[in-house]
Design a protein around this motif. Structure first.
Motif, PDB file in Angstrom:
ATOM      1  N   PHE A   1       0.754   3.849  -2.988  1.00  0.00           N
ATOM      2  CA  PHE A   1       0.358   5.228  -2.704  1.00  0.00           C
ATOM      3  C   PHE A   1       1.423   6.190  -3.237  1.00  0.00           C
ATOM      4  O   PHE A   1       1.099   7.226  -3.831  1.00  0.00           O
ATOM      5  N   GLY A   2       2.699   5.842  -3.045  1.00  0.00           N
ATOM      6  CA  GLY A   2       3.802   6.669  -3.555  1.00  0.00           C
ATOM      7  C   GLY A   2       3.743   6.806  -5.064  1.00  0.00           C
ATOM      8  O   GLY A   2       3.917   7.893  -5.612  1.00  0.00           O
TER       9      GLY A   2
ATOM     10  N   MET B   1       2.932  10.246  -7.136  1.00  0.00           N
ATOM     11  CA  MET B   1       3.843  10.793  -8.133  1.00  0.00           C
ATOM     12  C   MET B   1       3.111  11.046  -9.460  1.00  0.00           C
ATOM     13  O   MET B   1       3.413  11.999 -10.173  1.00  0.00           O
TER      14      MET B   1
ATOM     15  N   GLN C   1       0.810  -1.220   0.000  1.00  0.00           N
ATOM     16  CA  GLN C   1       0.000   0.000   0.000  1.00  0.00           C
ATOM     17  C   GLN C   1       0.846   1.274   0.000  1.00  0.00           C
ATOM     18  O   GLN C   1       0.519   2.234  -0.691  1.00  0.00           O
ATOM     19  N   ARG C   2       1.943   1.260   0.739  1.00  0.00           N
ATOM     20  CA  ARG C   2       2.775   2.466   0.761  1.00  0.00           C
ATOM     21  C   ARG C   2       3.406   2.720  -0.604  1.00  0.00           C
ATOM     22  O   ARG C   2       3.445   3.835  -1.104  1.00  0.00           O
ATOM     23  N   ARG C   3       3.901   1.645  -1.178  1.00  0.00           N
ATOM     24  CA  ARG C   3       4.551   1.753  -2.488  1.00  0.00           C
ATOM     25  C   ARG C   3       3.548   2.220  -3.550  1.00  0.00           C
ATOM     26  O   ARG C   3       3.867   3.060  -4.394  1.00  0.00           O
TER      27      ARG C   3
ATOM     28  N   THR D   1      -5.341   4.715  -4.990  1.00  0.00           N
ATOM     29  CA  THR D   1      -4.816   3.545  -4.267  1.00  0.00           C
ATOM     30  C   THR D   1      -5.952   2.655  -3.790  1.00  0.00           C
ATOM     31  O   THR D   1      -5.906   1.426  -3.949  1.00  0.00           O
TER      32      THR D   1
ATOM     33  N   ARG E   1      11.402   4.594 -10.154  1.00  0.00           N
ATOM     34  CA  ARG E   1      10.940   4.546  -8.775  1.00  0.00           C
ATOM     35  C   ARG E   1      10.456   3.148  -8.391  1.00  0.00           C
ATOM     36  O   ARG E   1      10.743   2.665  -7.311  1.00  0.00           O
ATOM     37  N   GLN E   2       9.715   2.517  -9.302  1.00  0.00           N
ATOM     38  CA  GLN E   2       9.125   1.223  -8.970  1.00  0.00           C
ATOM     39  C   GLN E   2       9.994   0.054  -9.449  1.00  0.00           C
ATOM     40  O   GLN E   2       9.682  -1.097  -9.162  1.00  0.00           O
TER      41      GLN E   2
END
Lengths: 126, 218
Positions: B58-59, B63, B54-56, B75, B170-171
Motif C-alpha cells: 500500500f505504501g 507513493m 499489504q502495508r508495504r 493494492t 523505499r522498497q
C-alpha cells in the motif's frame, strides 16, 4: 545521513482499515467461482453474436459463390468438351443451360448469404 | 543528502541486503510455506502473504499514484492478480519484488487512466501542493513534518523517477529488479535515480527539516 537512511526512517503509511477484508472477499469470491467452475468468461453479447453470425454468413457466401463459379467454369468446360466430341459445337448452348441450373441455385444462395452478412451489422447497429 | 554514484547503486543495495538478515530468513520461509499451501488449494494461507506485505505494498502504491483511493485500488488488484497468477511465480526468487512488479504495472495503468480522465475533464494533472498541510491527502497517513516533506518532494517527481525511487530506496529492490519492474534497462534506472536524487536534493534544501542534513552532507 544518506537518502537511503531518509527513506529507511520514513514510516510506512497505515493501510486503510477495510483493505484486508476487501482483498480476502475478492479472493474468496474468485475461489468459489473457480470451485464451481463458473469463473466468469465474458459472454458474447447478443449484438456481438449477431455480428459473428453475419461475418460467418458473409464469408460463407463468398466461399460458396467463388467455389460455385470455379466449379461452373471447370464443369462447363468439361461438358462443352464432351459435347463437342459427340454433338458438335452448335449444341454447346444446351449443355450450358443444363450445367448452369444447379450452379445458379448455389450462386444465388451464396449471394443471398453474402448480402445478408453485409447488411446485418448495419441492421444490428440500428 | 549524499549523492551516490549510480554505478555503485547495486553494490550499495546488495551490500545492505546480502546476506539476508535474521528477520528475512523466517520471512522467506513463511512466504515459501504460504505459496506452497495456496498452490495446494489452501486459500487461507494467502492471508499470511497479505499480513506480511499489504502495508508495504500500500505504501508503494501510495507513493506511485499519490492518491489513497488509487493506492487502495491498486493494492487490492495487485493481491488478487498475484493470487490468480501464483502458478507463474518462480519460488527460487524472492516473493516481494514479484508482487511489487505487479503493483507497479497496475499503478502505471492507474496513472495513465487517471491522466486520461483528468485531461478529458480539463482538471490539472499535477495536483497543487501549496495549499497548506491539509491539501495533500497523504497527510492523513504521514504524521511527522520531516517525513511529510520527503513524501511531498518524492510526490513532485515525474512518475518514472518516482517509481524508481520508491522501488529502489523505499522498497530496497536492486537496480536490475527495478529495471525488470519498469520494463527498462538498468542504465535507464540509474539515470532516473540520478535525476531524482538531484531534484530531491534541490527540493529539500529549502525545507527546514533537511537544512542541517544538507550542510552535513555538503
Amino acid at each position: 545521513m544518506t537518502i537511503h537512511a531518509d527513506f529507511t526512517h520514513l514510516p510506512e503509511p497505515e493501510e486503510p482499515p477495510g483493505l484486508t477484508a476487501a482483498i480476502t472477499a475478492r479472493i474468496a469470491q474468485l475461489d468459489e467461482e473457480r470451485a464451481r467452475g463458473t469463473i466468469e468468461t465474458p459472454r458474447a453479447s447478443l449484438a456481438s453474436r449477431l455480428d459473428q453470425w453475419s461475418w460467418v454468413a458473409a464469408i460463407a457466401g463468398v466461399v460458396i459463390a467463388t467455389g460455385a463459379e470455379t466449379y461452373r467454369l471447370i464443369a462447363d468446360e468439361a461438358a462443352l468438351d464432351l459435347a463437342s466430341i459427340r454433338l458438335g459445337t452448335s449444341m454447346g448452348g444446351v449443355t450450358d443451360l443444363l450445367a448452369a441450373e444447379p450452379t445458379l441455385a448455389i450462386l444465388t444462395v451464396g449471394l443471398l448469404l453474402y448480402l445478408a452478412g453485409m447488411f446485418a451489422p448495419v441492421r444490428g447497429a440500428n | 543528502m549524499s549523492l551516490v554514484d549510480p554505478d555503485d547503486l547495486d553494490d550499495q543495495n546488495g551490500a545492505e541486503r546480502s546476506p539476508p538478515t535474521a528477520a528475512e530468513i523466517p520471512e522467506a520461509d513463511a512466504v515459501r510455506a504460504a505459496v506452497v499451501a495456496v498452490r495446494n488449494g489452501d486459500r487461507e494461507a494467502f492471508g499470511q502473504l497479505l499480513k506480511l506485505y499489504q502495508r508495504r505494498l500500500f505504501g508503494l502504491s501510495l507513493m506511485v499514484v499519490r492518491s489513497p483511493e488509487g493506492a487502495e485500488e491498486v493494492t487490492q488488484d495487485a493481491f488478487v492478480r498475484a493470487f490468480t497468477r501464483l502458478d507463474m511465480y518462480d519460488e527460487s526468487r524472492p516473493f516481494y519484488p514479484w508482487l511489487a512488479t505487479i503493483a507497479v504495472r497496475l499503478a502505471q495503468n492507474w496513472l495513465r487512466r487517471d491522466t486520461r480522465v483528468r485531461t478529458r475533464e480539463g482538471t490539472p494533472i499535477e495536483p497543487e501542493r501549496d495549499h497548506g498541510p491539509t491539501a495533500d491527502p497523504v497527510d492523513k497517513f504521514i504524521v511527522g513534518e520531516r517525513d511529510r516533506q520527503l513524501w511531498q518532494a518524492v510526490a513532485a517527481l515525474p512518475s518514472g523517477q518516482r517509481v524508481a525511487v520508491a522501488l529502489y530506496y523505499r522498497q530496497g529492490m536492486k537496480v536490475r529488479e527495478v529495471a525488470h519492474a519498469l520494463g527498462v534497462t538498468s542504465g535507464t534506472v540509474k539515470t532516473l535515480l540520478f535525476r531524482a536524487r538531484r531534484t530531491l536534493r534541490t527540493a529539500l534544501k529549502t525545507e527546514p527539516g533537511f537544512a542541517g542534513h544538507q550542510e552535513e552532507d555538503a
